[in-house]
Design an enzyme around this catalytic site. Structure first.
Site, PDB file in Angstrom:
ATOM      1  N   LYS A 113       0.441  -0.789   0.048  1.00 62.65           N
ATOM      2  CA  LYS A 113       0.386  -0.091   0.083  1.00 62.65           C
ATOM      3  C   LYS A 113       0.518   1.350  -0.230  1.00 62.65           C
ATOM      4  O   LYS A 113       0.527   2.568  -0.895  1.00 62.65           O
ATOM      5  CB  LYS A 113      -1.298  -0.071   1.061  1.00 62.65           C
ATOM      6  CG  LYS A 113      -1.980  -1.254   1.539  1.00 62.65           C
ATOM      7  CD  LYS A 113      -3.104  -0.769   0.576  1.00 62.65           C
ATOM      8  CE  LYS A 113      -4.211  -1.839   0.450  1.00 62.65           C
ATOM      9  NZ  LYS A 113      -3.990  -3.436   0.809  1.00 62.65           N
TER      10      LYS A 113
HETATM   11  C1  LIG Z   1      -4.347  -4.459   0.593  1.00 67.71           C
HETATM   12  C2  LIG Z   1      -3.466  -5.442   0.544  1.00 67.71           C
HETATM   13  C3  LIG Z   1      -3.393  -6.874  -0.889  1.00 67.71           C
HETATM   14  C4  LIG Z   1      -4.673  -7.079  -1.338  1.00 67.71           C
HETATM   15  O1  LIG Z   1      -4.982  -5.454  -2.457  1.00 67.71           O
HETATM   16  P1  LIG Z   1      -5.998  -5.705  -3.894  1.00 67.71           P
HETATM   17  O2  LIG Z   1      -5.328  -3.744  -4.119  1.00 67.71           O
HETATM   18  O3  LIG Z   1      -6.878  -4.656  -3.037  1.00 67.71           O
HETATM   19  O4  LIG Z   1      -6.104  -6.403  -4.878  1.00 67.71           O
HETATM   20  C5  LIG Z   1      -2.550  -8.089  -0.853  1.00 67.71           C
HETATM   21  N1  LIG Z   1      -1.812  -8.246   0.125  1.00 67.71           N
HETATM   22  C6  LIG Z   1      -2.085  -6.920   1.049  1.00 67.71           C
HETATM   23  C7  LIG Z   1      -0.718  -7.642   2.057  1.00 67.71           C
HETATM   24  C8  LIG Z   1      -2.424  -6.244   1.160  1.00 67.71           C
HETATM   25  O5  LIG Z   1      -1.972  -4.954   1.914  1.00 67.71           O
END
Ligand SMILES: *Cc1c(COP(=O)(O)O)cnc(C)c1O
Length: 498
Positions: A113
């Site tokens: 993120k």
């Molecule tokens: C948010 C997240 C995901 C999922 O990503 P999306 O863009 O919502 O599909 C996968 N792994 C981790 C560690 C995340 O924080």
């Protein structure tokens, strides 16, 4: 280029306005009026460039109302100054003949993120300046763990913004909670609520849709916005790293310019994999997009049957950031495969909110299966994959990435496809140390989080991210947990509104 709503193409804005707003007023998501292309010559030029230079080149194609200088200020601030523990920002690691891990977790909070939430606040303040916004922007976040911390780190001390994060008192890991309640910064506020993630999310939504409350805040000089992955400003920076990974594989001598690769992504809200889809549409030679889910496999079923149906049990898994039944960003894909027909998207989304399901026509479903392959994997196989990968190649996967690796192996077994594949790695294993340790056959039951971190270090030999080891000595600033009905009052208090 302009941005329009997925449900009504007559609503059009420049990117600055779309980023500031976050969500279109008709409930749709903003999408670019056309997908810009990236040529072979441009990709060739990007080989040998730094991540920041690559980002400048890609972002410029989408944020056409931003100046070059504005874009490079944003990228330097987000990815420069040693903010990422890898000089490459998002390095590619080869773990098998056709298997490449794209490590997206070298940012300040150790989850992918950061790739978007380090730059979103800079896009946001630039957009505010460009649109003459005088109000202070208040970012409200409900988090299941990773988003809250990444948003706090991104927005801390950013002028003209305040950020308030609500987390479920009984829903986040100890490390995730510690990361949030020790948050530094003068414009940040964090509170637990007694409930689960849905309660937190519903509370935030209720504040967003309460017109009277919004007016009251507006009169006090505040305007609400969201750092959720539906904001275009969060999606666009994610396109960059797929293109960057392709350039790195050429640099490594593993592919030649023009060779096709596959991309496999552990998916929750469909944001990360949608960014890979946009990279493909731009012209990056991507063959198949492999969509990996955990036991909450609504997307696997959607890709295989053409029917999206959220009427099913919700499971808590060892990959909690993928525990999702409504993948919001799928709406952007639907819009694209419908040939930008907002009314069709609107009909499907209305069905989804009314009945919890909708079905694609045969033609549309065919389009989806040409582009995507979907698979899923439960906790047992997630942990087994962590153990296998560690034993076979000495690489430690986090739980989310392990889901992706497992689904990739299923894909290869079923199709025999030998195309080199980039697997997105979305978190450091240290963030989910308990599940990872137990997968590796170590004691994960006794000891506090910092002992678990030490144990995982001894086992894996991986360096502990500084931001996690430093948590131990950080002062707790926000230890409150409130009733969910008190959320509007807490926002007022945090903003010092009477
Ligand atoms: C948010 C997240 C995901 C999922 O990503 P999306 O863009 O919502 O599909 C996968 N792994 C981790 C560690 C995340 O924080």
């Amino acid at each position: 280029m302009y941005y329009m709503s997925t449900r009504d193409t007559s609503l059009k804005f420049e990117s600055a306005e779309a980023i500031k707003k976050g969500l279109s007023e008709d409930g749709g998501l903003f999408v670019p009026s056309e997908i810009p292309s990236i040529t072979k010559a441009e990709i060739r030029k990007m080989i040998g460039m730094s991540y920041i230079e690559r980002a400048n080149l890609v972002l410029k194609k989408y944020l056409t109302d931003f100046t070059d200088e504005e874009i490079s200020d944003c990228t330097k601030g987000a990815y420069g100054n040693g903010k990422f523990s890898s000089e490459k920002v998002a390095p590619v690691v080869k773990i098998g003949d056709e298997k490449y891990i794209l490590e997206l977790w070298h940012g300040p909070t150790c989850a992918f993120k950061d790739m978007a939430l380090q730059i979103l606040p800079r896009f946001m303040t630039t957009s505010m300046r460009k649109t003459g916004e005088k109000k202070e922007i208040v970012i409200l976040v409900a988090t299941s763990g990773d988003t809250g911390k990444a948003a706090l780190e991104g927005f801390k001390d950013v002028k003209g913004t305040k950020i308030i994060v609500f987390y479920p008192g009984d829903g986040v890991s100890d490390i995730q909670k510690l990361q949030m309640i020790t948050q530094e910064g003068t414009n940040v506020y964090v509170s637990g609520i007694d409930g689960n993630f849905d309660d937190a999310q519903n509370g935030v939504k209720a504040i967003f849709t309460d017109e009277k409350y919004g007016d009251m805040l507006f009169k006090s000089g505040f305007s609400l916005s969201s750092a959720n992955s539906i904001n275009w400003g969060r999606l666009v920076p994610q396109i960059v790293y797929y293109i960057s990974a392709y350039c790195d594989m050429i640099e490594m001598g593993d592919i030649e310019l023009g060779d096709k690769i596959n991309v496999c992504v552990p998916t929750g809200n469909f944001g990360n994999i949608l960014a890979a889809y946009y990279a493909k549409k731009m012209g990056l030679p991507i063959a198949k997009l492999i969509c990996a889910s955990n036991r909450n496999n609504v997307l696997t079923d959607f890709i295989r049957t053409g029917e999206y149906d959220k009427n099913r049990p919700f499971y808590q898994s060892v990959s909690p950031s993928m525990d999702i039944l409504i993948s919001s960003n799928l709406e952007r894909l639907l819009f694209d495969i419908c040939g930008n027909d907002g009314s069709k998207v609107k009909t499907m989304m209305n069905k989804l909110s009314k009945n919890g399901s909708y079905k694609l026509t045969k033609t549309l479903h065919k389009k989806v299966t040409n582009l995507f392959w979907g698979g899923c994997c439960d906790d047992y196989f997630t942990k087994e994959r962590i153990w296998k990968t560690f034993t076979e190649v000495g690489y430690t996967l986090d739980t989310h990435t392990a889901v992706a690796v497992d689904v990739y192996e299923q894909y290869v077994n079923e199709t025999g496809d030998k195309t080199k594949t980039v697997i997105a790695s979305t978190a450091s294993p240290y963030k989910f140390n308990q599940a990872v340790l137990s997968a590796l056959g170590e004691d994960a039951e006794n000891g506090d989080d910092f002992e678990l971190i030490d144990r995982l270090k001894a086992k894996s030999g991986m360096e502990v991210p500084k931001s996690l080891s430093e948590l131990k000595n950080k002062e707790v600033r926000f230890d409150g947990v409130i009733n969910k009905t008190e959320m509007p009052e807490l926002v007022k208090q945090a903003l010092k509104v009477k």
